[in-house]
Design an enzyme around this catalytic site. Sequence first.
Site, short mmCIF file in Angstrom:
data_model
loop_
_atom_site.label_atom_id
_atom_site.label_comp_id
_atom_site.label_asym_id
_atom_site.label_seq_id
_atom_site.Cartn_x
_atom_site.Cartn_y
_atom_site.Cartn_z
N GLU A 105 0.84 -1.21 0.00
CA GLU A 105 0.00 0.00 0.00
C GLU A 105 0.88 1.25 0.00
OE1 GLU A 105 -2.32 -1.55 3.43
OE2 GLU A 105 -4.03 -0.90 2.23
N GLU A 125 -4.10 -9.35 3.66
CA GLU A 125 -4.86 -9.00 4.87
C GLU A 125 -6.03 -9.95 5.15
OE1 GLU A 125 -3.54 -6.88 2.79
OE2 GLU A 125 -2.77 -5.12 3.82
#
Length: 701
Positions: A105, A125
């Site tokens: 990210e 995640e």
Amino acid sequence: MSDNVRIEREDNIGLICLNKPPVNALGVALRTSIYNAFSELLSDDQVKAIVLYGEGRFFSAGADIKDFARAAEKPTLPELLKTLNDSPKPVIAALHGVAFGGALELALSAHLRVATHGLKVALPEVKLGLLPGAGGTQRLTRLTGIAAAIDVICSGRHLSDKEALSLGIVTRVVDGTVRDAGITAAKEVLTGELKTVPTDSLRVELDDAALSAAQDKLSKGLTAPQRALEAIRAATLPIDEGLAKERALFMELMQGEERAGLVHAFFAERATSKIPEASNATRTIVRVGVVGGGTMGTGIAAAFCIAGFPVSLIETDAKCVTNARATVEKTLAGALKRGKLSEQDHADALEQLITSIELRELASVDLVIEAVFEDMVVKQELFQKLDTLCKPNTILATNTSYLDINQIAAATNRPDDVIGLHFFSPAHIMRLLEVVVADKTAPEVVATSFEIARRISKIPVRSGVCDGFIGNRILTSYRKVCEYLVLDGADFQQVDHALTDFGFAMGPFAVGDLAGLDIARASRVRTAVTRPPEERYSRVADLICDQGWFGSKTGSGYYLYSDDKLTGPNPQVQAIVENERAALSIAAKSFDDGEIVARCVTAMIQEAVKVLEEGIALRPIDIDAVKLFGYGFPKHRGGPLHLADQIGIDTVIARIEDYSAEDSYFWQVPRLLRDMVKRKQTFSDLNAQYDATGKNDGSKA
Ligand code: 3H9
């Protein structure tokens, strides 16, 4: 300069090197250091472009998973990433090794990403019960489109450098150092040869078909992938709205039990290697011998072959040798097909595999694993022979599932070389390895066994000696309570359904059919002499076996099978159960699914606590690891003792007391549970008492 980052300058390029071992996790300390370094370089007029790269084996493992229990401290990752994204100077992420989760990210919020060969990227995640919470669902989707983003985010899978390049996640993949890759790219950006495209400026088309197809495919039991889909859909909104939606969904998941369970499972996988013996020197293991070419022996041999060990596999006669070799070869061919082995490694494994009827082939091996018939006399005779013919210092391991390893060791003149290495079927696939330490096993033999486990990609868990060790002992309790439930009125199919709804891939009766009802019966026969008279015993499984129904291999068991496929329940089982209830004057009760699960889980917790009290397991988290990685305990539930914390120790005790009104022998509150209530302790507190060498200093709880 700070402890966590290094600021460097080369010509008019400013570099921030992440340097926080072991994995450059983006906890508050590293985030603050990056933020400060970034501010310094922004305000330096000489610096025209900024490169972020990582020191060590890889760029970064993402957000610090240990921080999840705490409230996020500033600068949060989304705040830091917004600063990078809004930078007036071009920001280049130069990636190597691994960029996972928050690290990817971070890279996605930069204005350009370049990589060196071998990079792996992922947004894993969902495997932690979360979704990417620092813009990953918005920025990746803007780069790749909805369908590819669904694939990457909802699976959490690792992508190779090639795939990252083809999806536009990185602009180029080069040889050389990552620092040079970053500087070269930055210079090209400054000369205009390379264009930067701020991800936030991209637009993405709604792909309703891809979203609904994914929705249909997702596992109904798990929340994180469902929420991830919602976040991906939000990537069609303006960026600020999309980020806000993602953050809200992320925070919701952060509070959930699914996240707590999966994060516990992540740490369980890594905690079990922290054992007191780990500091001992290890023995060198080059060649491995396996005795017994049945399902376990061939699976174990294949596991070592796949890991590159030369293996000698011994059977009793020529026919068995041929069959065993064929089985291993088939497994290796499967590994080649699935990409687990390269052509070269496959050829080497075949060349290095010796199959023989001659035990003396084992004279020069460094480790022998016995996987012969589960019988004490047979095993003792074999160990006597191994003792005589193996060279000094060869580790003599048994794959027994239940038998007393002290007795096996006593048959040799070198009990310090004897250990249990309990594999799970299929042994080349299942991750768990119970390392069973007998009274006289030498610490270096234990340390070497853990090292071997690492080399064959297993999760080793230290166990002491008892009937069934950690895993099968708890399994036996679980199975007993399932059988009691059926005797007392539950339908066996309902028990199976309740437990698959809870998250097991299969219910206990379907598993019994698959494993072979005759195998479980042999174990009951073995323990019959020591079975206390007070213990309730359900004869239903024995009566099914009496019909010659041993499960899928005979076409019938609790269920019926055609070509190994389950076709429905065996209608005659109900009659057997009802006759048994009548014979025992049991008035059938009804149980709802919640009650079935509560009893099964409580039985597992009760036995797990006894295993802990007796010192068979080192820590609660080791028991959770055994059940998670060897027995299909649903990962998002974190294992029986993690679940006990979620349920509450008081409630577990209340349940046991309640059930003990029906059966005061099976249901007894373990002393440790009462002590924990007095001390207001959880199993998580008990886990925290152990240091990184597996020693209990008792101070941290
Ligand atoms: C995330 O990023 C959320 C964001 O979207 C949003 C935020 C707002 N944190 O595995 P190893 C520890 S979620 C803390 O044995 P390897 C690990 O416990 C995160 N600790 O090494 C172990 O500690 P110990 C998404 C971490 O070389 C030590 O580091 N990222 C983390 O075999 C060595 O680990 C992931 O899910 C972490 N992120 O493998 C990546 N990662 O020595 C998870 C590791 O005390 N990590 N540790 O036992 C991995 O996949 C592997 O660790 C990795 C290295 C491939 C990186």
